[in-house]
Design an enzyme around this catalytic site. Structure first.
Site, PDB file in Angstrom:
ATOM      1  N   ARG A 146       0.838  -1.214   0.000  1.00 31.54           N
ATOM      2  CA  ARG A 146       0.000   0.000   0.000  1.00 31.54           C
ATOM      3  C   ARG A 146       0.869   1.258   0.000  1.00 31.54           C
ATOM      4  NH1 ARG A 146      -4.332   0.291   4.680  1.00 31.54           N
ATOM      5  NH2 ARG A 146      -2.526   0.951   5.891  1.00 31.54           N
ATOM      6  N   GLU A 180     -16.183   5.838   5.029  1.00 32.36           N
ATOM      7  CA  GLU A 180     -15.383   5.321   6.144  1.00 32.36           C
ATOM      8  C   GLU A 180     -15.247   6.402   7.198  1.00 32.36           C
ATOM      9  OE1 GLU A 180     -11.226   4.621   5.524  1.00 32.36           O
ATOM     10  OE2 GLU A 180     -11.147   5.965   3.802  1.00 32.36           O
ATOM     11  N   LYS A 200      -2.816   6.372   1.367  1.00 32.55           N
ATOM     12  CA  LYS A 200      -2.577   6.818   2.744  1.00 32.55           C
ATOM     13  C   LYS A 200      -1.619   8.003   2.690  1.00 32.55           C
ATOM     14  CE  LYS A 200      -2.203   4.774   7.312  1.00 32.55           C
ATOM     15  NZ  LYS A 200      -3.454   5.313   7.822  1.00 32.55           N
TER      16      LYS A 200
HETATM   17  N1  PLP Z   1      -9.158   4.211   6.850  1.00 32.20           N
HETATM   18  C1  PLP Z   1      -8.412   5.251   7.250  1.00 32.20           C
HETATM   19  C2  PLP Z   1      -8.806   6.602   6.791  1.00 32.20           C
HETATM   20  C3  PLP Z   1      -7.311   5.044   8.094  1.00 32.20           C
HETATM   21  O1  PLP Z   1      -6.569   6.074   8.502  1.00 32.20           O
HETATM   22  C4  PLP Z   1      -6.997   3.741   8.504  1.00 32.20           C
HETATM   23  C5  PLP Z   1      -5.844   3.502   9.368  1.00 32.20           C
HETATM   24  O2  PLP Z   1      -4.816   3.137   8.946  1.00 32.20           O
HETATM   25  C6  PLP Z   1      -7.792   2.688   8.049  1.00 32.20           C
HETATM   26  C7  PLP Z   1      -8.865   2.952   7.233  1.00 32.20           C
HETATM   27  C8  PLP Z   1      -7.491   1.278   8.429  1.00 32.20           C
HETATM   28  O3  PLP Z   1      -6.454   0.746   7.678  1.00 32.20           O
HETATM   29  P1  PLP Z   1      -5.518  -0.388   8.268  1.00 32.20           P
HETATM   30  O4  PLP Z   1      -6.414  -1.448   8.785  1.00 32.20           O
HETATM   31  O5  PLP Z   1      -4.723  -0.848   7.121  1.00 32.20           O
HETATM   32  O6  PLP Z   1      -4.724   0.235   9.350  1.00 32.20           O
HETATM   33  C1  COI Z   2      -3.750   3.798  11.692  1.00 30.32           C
HETATM   34  O1  COI Z   2      -4.614   3.186  12.293  1.00 30.32           O
HETATM   35  O2  COI Z   2      -2.670   3.294  11.399  1.00 30.32           O
HETATM   36  C2  COI Z   2      -3.935   5.170  11.315  1.00 30.32           C
HETATM   37  O3  COI Z   2      -3.168   5.647  10.549  1.00 30.32           O
HETATM   38  C3  COI Z   2      -5.033   5.924  11.882  1.00 30.32           C
HETATM   39  C4  COI Z   2      -4.632   7.340  12.015  1.00 30.32           C
HETATM   40  C5  COI Z   2      -5.820   8.176  11.889  1.00 30.32           C
HETATM   41  C6  COI Z   2      -3.890   7.566  13.275  1.00 30.32           C
END
Ligand code: PLP
Ligand code: COI
Length: 351
Positions: free
Chosen positions: A86, A230, A194
């Site tokens: 990612r 989300e 991200k």
């Molecule tokens: N959506 C957003 C906007 C986020 O910041 C995060 C955190 O990382 C997620 C979803 C969840 O992604 P992940 O499960 O890969 O941490």
């Molecule tokens: C994460 O869960 O890794 C994130 O980046 C969430 C963030 C809003 C702190």
């Protein structure tokens, strides 16, 4: 400079989600189109050129992962190859020269190992949060990609982002607000990456919601303002009374690695798992809802306010049974209490 924290000085039962200075961070530099090998550094401050694209045009991407001290005393990082992939996509979207998967994984490995004395003990429910990030630096003025880049990873001991950690065996559910005034991401925009800009856009709506007693904002799709996208920092799910696990399908949400994992666990548990449109005015179809993310883990949602309506799940303050099951299963795999049959954990040899 914040105080240097020591393992024994930290209250591991009350860590929250905040920066704590750790002794070592990994950094690598790209000045001539090539990445340096990178090494561990001790200074948490970085010198940035005043023309750096990260300061003016938001040329920056990041990741978030967890490293756990497990039941048997070994250390594991959860699904780091997914984050590496990612991260590469986010870099490509922003014209940032990506680091190799090998360097990404090695950097996680090095910082976890170097700071291992500060890794929260098994049994506290806390872990390391690993924060890789990358940004454009160097002389620049116009809107263009930077001449130089910095890649770094730092760590911090944390609990959960939404403060939903199980205490007394109960997982706490929070109150969330659907924003009708602000969007997070546009179709064909950068919502699926991200990158810093997405979070900059969420600062004001997040602040307004938190000031009114909400844990975070749930965003709608910006084209029709009818479908759940989300949360500011996590993906959304709902569970129906007939055992269907539903999570929004959208091109403009972050493809969450936690969601990907929880979908598998839900399927293994015999639930029907569906990614589809989730209309905000049909939130009453669910008996349980929640948020999924590295920081959030699985954060139960007890109440959602939306345009004058309120949707309540269970008693509004505790997780439902299925959410509790998914949370416990995920945590047990992460902490080594269940066999890692899916090969999700990368072992870090710390001794
Ligand atoms: N959506 C957003 C906007 C986020 O910041 C995060 C955190 O990382 C997620 C979803 C969840 O992604 P992940 O499960 O890969 O941490
Ligand atoms: C994460 O869960 O890794 C994130 O980046 C969430 C963030 C809003 C702190």
């Amino acid at each position: 400079m914040s105080e240097k924290t020591k393992n024994e000085e930290l209250d591991f039962t009350n860590l929250g989600f905040k920066y704590r200075r750790m002794p070592y961070r990994f950094r690598a530099y790209n000045k001539d189109g090539k990445w340096s090998e990178g090494s561990l550094e001790t200074n948490e401050r970085i010198l940035i050129h005043e023309g750096a694209t990260v300061l003016h045009y938001g040329q920056a991407a990041f990741e978030g992962l967890r490293a756990f001290l497990r039941a048997d005393g070994t250390v594991g990082i959860f699904r780091p190859y997914e984050n590496a992939t990612r991260f590469r996509r986010s870099c490509e979207r922003l014209l940032i020269p990506p680091v190799s998967t090998e360097m990404f994984i090695d950097a996680l490995y090095q910082v976890t190992k170097a700071n291992v004395d500060y890794l929260p003990p098994y049994g506290t429910g806390a872990s390391f949060y690993l924060r890789p990030y990358i940004y454009g630096d160097g002389e620049n003025l116009g809107v263009s990609a930077a001449p130089e880049y910095v890649f770094s990873v730092f760590v911090a001991p944390i609990a959960s982002y939404y403060g939903s950690d199980a205490s007394d065996g109960k997982l706490a559910a929070g109150k969330y607000l659907i924003s009708t005034d602000y969007d997070r991401a546009a179709p064909h925009g950068t919502g699926a990456d991200k990158i810093g800009g997405n979070y900059a856009a969420s600062l004001l709506p997040g602040h307004l919601a938190k000031s009114s007693g909400y844990v975070d904002v749930i965003y709608l799709d910006s084209a029709t303002h009818t479908k759940i996208e989300e949360l500011g920092g996590a993906n959304f799910y709902g569970i129906t009374a007939d055992n269907e696990f539903v999570t929004p399908a959208s091109e403009s949400i972050l493809p969450s690695i936690t969601k990907k994992s929880v979908m598998e666990l839900a399927k293994d548990a015999g639930m029907k798992v569906t990614e589809r449109e989730v209309f905000a005015d049909q939130l009453g179809d669910f008996t349980e809802t929640g948020a999924m993310g590295t920081g959030a883990v699985i954060a139960p949602i007890g109440q959602i306010d939306y345009a004058g309506r309120t949707f309540t799940y269970g008693d509004g303050i505790h997780a439902g049974e299925k959410t509790e099951y998914l949370y416990n299963t995920l945590r047990k795999i992460q902490f080594g209490e269940l066999q890692d049959e899916k090969g999700w954990i990368l072992d870090v040899k710390v001794n």
